[in-house]
Design a protein around this motif. Sequence first.
Motif, mmCIF file in Angstrom:
data_model
loop_
_atom_site.group_PDB
_atom_site.id
_atom_site.type_symbol
_atom_site.label_atom_id
_atom_site.label_comp_id
_atom_site.label_asym_id
_atom_site.label_seq_id
_atom_site.Cartn_x
_atom_site.Cartn_y
_atom_site.Cartn_z
ATOM 1 N N SER A 61 2.082 -1.540 -10.143
ATOM 2 C CA SER A 61 3.103 -1.759 -9.117
ATOM 3 C C SER A 61 3.661 -0.422 -8.652
ATOM 4 C CB SER A 61 4.239 -2.637 -9.661
ATOM 5 O OG SER A 61 3.773 -3.954 -9.856
ATOM 6 N N VAL A 62 3.988 -0.384 -7.371
ATOM 7 C CA VAL A 62 4.498 0.849 -6.760
ATOM 8 C C VAL A 62 5.920 0.596 -6.271
ATOM 9 C CG1 VAL A 62 4.211 2.456 -4.827
ATOM 10 C CG2 VAL A 62 2.196 1.628 -6.062
ATOM 11 N N GLY A 89 -0.395 6.189 -7.347
ATOM 12 C CA GLY A 89 -0.768 4.820 -7.714
ATOM 13 C C GLY A 89 -2.259 4.597 -7.480
ATOM 14 N N SER A 90 -2.767 5.167 -6.378
ATOM 15 C CA SER A 90 -4.197 5.024 -6.058
ATOM 16 C C SER A 90 -5.049 5.665 -7.136
ATOM 17 C CB SER A 90 -4.516 5.725 -4.734
ATOM 18 O OG SER A 90 -3.538 5.468 -3.770
ATOM 19 N N ALA A 91 -4.640 6.869 -7.573
ATOM 20 C CA ALA A 91 -5.431 7.604 -8.565
ATOM 21 C C ALA A 91 -5.448 6.873 -9.904
ATOM 22 C CB ALA A 91 -4.847 9.002 -8.745
ATOM 23 N N ALA A 107 -3.507 2.778 -1.889
ATOM 24 C CA ALA A 107 -2.492 2.220 -2.792
ATOM 25 C C ALA A 107 -2.398 0.701 -2.626
ATOM 26 C CB ALA A 107 -1.141 2.878 -2.535
ATOM 27 N N ALA A 108 -2.416 0.252 -1.371
ATOM 28 C CA ALA A 108 -2.313 -1.190 -1.119
ATOM 29 C C ALA A 108 -3.470 -1.929 -1.783
ATOM 30 C CB ALA A 108 -2.307 -1.452 0.388
ATOM 31 N N ARG A 109 -4.655 -1.334 -1.714
ATOM 32 C CA ARG A 109 -5.826 -1.980 -2.336
ATOM 33 C C ARG A 109 -5.668 -2.063 -3.851
ATOM 34 N NH1 ARG A 109 -10.934 0.523 1.014
ATOM 35 N NH2 ARG A 109 -10.361 -0.441 2.990
ATOM 36 N N VAL A 110 -5.159 -0.983 -4.439
ATOM 37 C CA VAL A 110 -4.982 -0.971 -5.900
ATOM 38 C C VAL A 110 -3.966 -2.035 -6.319
ATOM 39 C CG1 VAL A 110 -3.968 0.391 -7.787
ATOM 40 C CG2 VAL A 110 -5.727 1.406 -6.326
#
Length: 449
Positions: A287-288, A264-266, A331-334
């Motif tokens: 969304s993850v 998700g981050s990438a 991931a949380a930031r994205v």
Amino acid sequence: MSFVSHQLRCIGSGERIAPDAVSSDFRDPATGELYEVEYSWSETRGDAAAPRPNAQALRHLWAERRDSTLPIDASGVWRYRDLLPILKDENNAVTLREGNTPLYDLPRTSKLLGLDFLLTKHQGMNPTGSFKDTGMTTALSVAAERGYKWVACASTGNTSAAMAAYAARAGLRAIVFIPEGKIAWGKLSQSMDYGALTVQLKTDFDGCVKLLTEIVRKNPIYLLNSVNPYRLEGQKTPAIEICEQLDWQVPDHVIVPGGNLANGSALGKGFTELKHLGFIDRVPKISVIQAAGANPLFQWFTNEEKQLHPVTADTRATAIRIGNPASWRKAARVIEATGGWCEQADENEIAVAKAQIGAEGIGCEPASAVTLAGLKKLLKSGHVQTGERVVLLLTGHTLKDPEYTIDFHKDLLATDVAEAAPYRRPPLVLDANESSVMRALEAEMAGSL
Ligand code: F0G
């Protein structure tokens, strides 16, 4: 095209270091945080005068490269190499022609959910059957260019399969740590097939990571887990490919499974860079979805705490059986920056979603099916609207974990929900004569009326 230089930026402090100054565990010793790759044109660099890749020219160049027979042009990762200049010499790229994966629609599922636009980006169609190939081609190429002889990873199976294959191509030695008994056989067999030293440790994925981190600190072994920021440079390219495949129309929502939380981050990095460079005018919500038995980010998200609390993970979606995800902060930031959400899916929901994807003739591994299971919940909670253009990331091929599929159809998964029943197709054992086959066929036809 000459490859420009890059640096590594700590996501905690913003401090920058030269690529060869990075520690073996890819964490900033001062903050303990991970790094990301930063280019002269990156938004975080804040240098408005830096020459930028030209979006218009690159769209044409990338389209032209599709007709080229050069291996790095035929790769669906290195075709976009202008946005990932991480090698000193592009001839050092180790490629298995990864990427170039299809976007499939899910007509029956869209209808069921009342969605007009629902696509899957099937990353299981990569050379070793999972999305990990896109990040492995980049990070392993860096290892080879820097002269490493050994590479290593801890894995729930797919990273190890990808690493073993790319290491074999490059002539490097590979050592794999996997949790004993907790990965799918298809993945384990790949690692052996590609000649890696395959070690089953009597611990879980998080235990494997811990031990490997100690080992790479003391030995000249290059770590290829997704803490390695070059993995994410390759894994950002499906974001580019999705936009290109949709004729540069951005989807509204992209939904990905969450394990160690690098993917998700990438993708977030990919879409954000495309917007910054003027390829697209907005970034989709990302969304993850985690398995309910391995849900530390979901818990963090719903409790709005500052720190992540690791969990003891347990799920039959073994690829994402991870309790202490390394890239959770990225991931949380994205998710927060794009306006996405974090959801969880229980074992029943995962099994039904996987069967529904399979019934569309596509198939995926259980960890990929959390995306559809999560989408249903996001629709219910209003985080996805029926008018949105949604893309689900399917991360692994259905043949990665055939045992799971067989157990589902034989009703051995303990999926006690009525929704599962219509999808069950247990194998029939019949006498080898026409009448018994005809009886079975008639029963099937009566059932499907
Ligand atoms: N889907 C599949 C099929 C995976 O193999 C993984 C991760 C994920 C989703 C989650 O991606 O970790 O970036 O959030 N598998 C790893 C491995 C950890 O070792 O193969 P993530």
